[in-house]
Design a protein around this motif. Sequence first.
Motif, PDB file in Angstrom:
ATOM      1  N   PHE A  56       0.553  -1.454   0.023  1.00 33.34           N
ATOM      2  CA  PHE A  56       0.150  -0.162   0.036  1.00 33.34           C
ATOM      3  C   PHE A  56       0.700   1.756   0.025  1.00 33.34           C
ATOM      4  O   PHE A  56       1.049   2.451  -0.729  1.00 33.34           O
ATOM      5  N   TYR A  57       2.198   1.109   0.854  1.00 30.89           N
ATOM      6  CA  TYR A  57       2.551   2.688   1.036  1.00 30.89           C
ATOM      7  C   TYR A  57       3.935   2.209  -0.378  1.00 30.89           C
ATOM      8  O   TYR A  57       4.901   3.426   0.404  1.00 30.89           O
ATOM      9  N   HIS A  58       3.767   1.525  -1.140  1.00 31.88           N
ATOM     10  CA  HIS A  58       5.109   0.672  -2.129  1.00 31.88           C
ATOM     11  C   HIS A  58       6.445   1.209  -1.952  1.00 31.88           C
ATOM     12  O   HIS A  58       6.946   1.571  -2.401  1.00 31.88           O
ATOM     13  N   VAL A  98      18.902   0.496   4.467  1.00 33.39           N
ATOM     14  CA  VAL A  98      17.855   0.069   4.200  1.00 33.39           C
ATOM     15  C   VAL A  98      17.552   0.614   5.645  1.00 33.39           C
ATOM     16  O   VAL A  98      17.869   0.461   6.446  1.00 33.39           O
ATOM     17  N   VAL A  99      16.172   1.351   5.437  1.00 26.82           N
ATOM     18  CA  VAL A  99      15.582   1.855   6.890  1.00 26.82           C
ATOM     19  C   VAL A  99      14.180   1.378   7.302  1.00 26.82           C
ATOM     20  O   VAL A  99      13.477   1.651   6.490  1.00 26.82           O
ATOM     21  N   ALA A 100      13.591   0.729   8.195  1.00 22.69           N
ATOM     22  CA  ALA A 100      11.994   0.337   8.672  1.00 22.69           C
ATOM     23  C   ALA A 100      11.546   0.905   8.947  1.00 22.69           C
ATOM     24  O   ALA A 100      12.193   1.336   9.931  1.00 22.69           O
ATOM     25  N   THR A 101      10.770   1.021   9.659  1.00 20.37           N
ATOM     26  CA  THR A 101       9.779   1.908   9.614  1.00 20.37           C
ATOM     27  C   THR A 101       8.091   1.017   9.501  1.00 20.37           C
ATOM     28  O   THR A 101       8.035   0.661   8.657  1.00 20.37           O
ATOM     29  N   ASP A 102       7.213   2.034  10.616  1.00 15.08           N
ATOM     30  CA  ASP A 102       5.337   1.314  10.588  1.00 15.08           C
ATOM     31  C   ASP A 102       4.908   2.699  10.060  1.00 15.08           C
ATOM     32  O   ASP A 102       3.501   1.902   9.830  1.00 15.08           O
ATOM     33  N   ASN A 103       5.863   3.683   9.382  1.00 21.28           N
ATOM     34  CA  ASN A 103       4.862   4.710   9.186  1.00 21.28           C
ATOM     35  C   ASN A 103       6.061   5.325   7.182  1.00 21.28           C
ATOM     36  O   ASN A 103       5.794   6.413   8.392  1.00 21.28           O
ATOM     37  N   PRO A 104       5.183   4.516   6.378  1.00 18.44           N
ATOM     38  CA  PRO A 104       6.355   5.605   5.631  1.00 18.44           C
ATOM     39  C   PRO A 104       5.356   6.438   5.102  1.00 18.44           C
ATOM     40  O   PRO A 104       6.309   7.499   4.560  1.00 18.44           O
ATOM     41  N   ALA A 105       4.737   6.527   5.665  1.00 15.91           N
ATOM     42  CA  ALA A 105       3.566   8.306   5.153  1.00 15.91           C
ATOM     43  C   ALA A 105       4.095   9.719   5.462  1.00 15.91           C
ATOM     44  O   ALA A 105       3.638  10.584   5.542  1.00 15.91           O
TER      45      ALA A 105
END
Length: 547
Positions: A56-58, A98-105
């Motif tokens: 969804f966040y591409h 590479v950075v992980a997040t639970d809110n890419p928006a």
Amino acid sequence: MNNEEIKKVLLAGNYITLDDYNRAEKNMSRGELLSDYFINEGIITISILGQATAEFYHVSYTNLSSYPISKANILKIPEDLAKKFRVVLVNDEGSEIVVATDNPAQPDLASTLQVLFKNKKINLTYALPETITPLFTAYQKPLETRFSKIIEEKNRIAPEIIDEIIGDAINLNASDIHLEPLVDEVVIRFRIDGVMQEAGRIKKVFYENILNRVKVQAKMRIDEHFGAQDGSIRYQQKDKKFVDMRISVIPTIDGEKIVIRLLGEYVRGLATGDLGLSKEDENTINEAAAKPFGMILVTGPTGSGKTTTLYALVRSLNTPKVNITTIEDPVEYRITGVNQVQVNQATDLTFAKGLRSIVRQDPDIVLVGEIRDQETAEIAVNAALTGHLLLSTFHANDAATAIPRLLDMGIEPFLLASTLELIIAQRLVRRICLHCRHSITLSSVDLQKKFKQAEKFFGNGEVTLYEGKGCEECNFTGFTGRTGIFEFIKITSEIQELILSNPASGQIWEVARKAGTEDLFEDGIDKVKNGITTIEELLRVAEPSKD
Ligand SMILES: [Zn+2]
């Protein structure tokens, strides 16, 4: 994400149909997350949820719980930024990160990261929130580091170091702090939910300072190094709140060991309903306590919660109409309206002497901290016989064993038979954290690997049990707090008769068993099946029933 967003995400990737959604809307409980509903129904899995959200966040999806992340990488992003944007550096190789997040928006996320990692190409990846949060513990500095900083910067180190230790212990809900001198170091350990864990170490050269300060505050002799000493401190925390601590100093071959017990305020508010008793056991204990005289004994090893049970009982009996007096060693918690007497070896106020004078003042209810010797046992039985309700603890492994042990102490069988009302045996088990509890399905073979007699308690089909995954609420242990498991032996006329014949514990158990008594393990099994604790916890404190 809220339910509207989850709906969008799952529909967009065709992970659910509109039919699925309509059914969910009809059947979901209020406040339930749509994703939880679909996962529970088996329509999607956790990794599908992660995958769908990422699409969804591409961005790509990373399952952080199966991906090894180095602490060094995590620390490359400053703590405040990491927590604000909920990001973790997953990979840093060559010209890309590479950075992980639970809110890419998040609008400022990309630009902030670009400032931090100037010449690198930044790839965002999505990870589920519950897999990101645990990684933030990497930022917590170990006690040692904080100690070195204090030692470097301050002249008077003892107060600061003690503050750090006690602060950590309180944050982690520890019940005890141990400072154990070794040859050239002192190990600091915390007891959390009954289990000892190392918290840090300190060079021995700094220990004398700390030891002296603790002794002064606990009003102990600082020139005494070879005797055991006890004291207490009312300690004020940084947030101005007080915590009462009981201190004990014991000489060991490598120096004096300090044990600090943090006294939980909450016990004052505890009622019998909070102990983890089954409805039936709660009725039994209330019935026995409602009698005007007789004896209720709680047995179990040290640290099994005996005192807490008695305090809860005293609290429920504590009305202005009754006089309750206790004799304790030491008085652990103050209860308003109850006369509490402290055993004092220095003035020769022993359990026996104290109890004798208490009985002369004719209280309605007497709590004796522990029956340790024949003299105390005799006075207690006499008090129970002459119109007092007597509550006490007794060191025995199970309820049935208490009777032959009391008879061995020289108590007359007919006196014991006519005063004893109820014997309780108990242990404490850790409670599964409600914030991260999830169910697991085990086959009978899995269970038998854990303990041989599993089939007797769980049958031979698949069984659903529970455990905690670990989350911030439970400090990633999967457990919060503890609860009791109990064995109740009610003294029926049949057992009374048996007591007269000097019975072995096995005979008492046999009769109690016929009357329907559950043992510790069986009470524990009920709590395992109900998701209150784990089978491993139960096996740690109790053995499977033999009969
Ligand atoms: Zn948890």
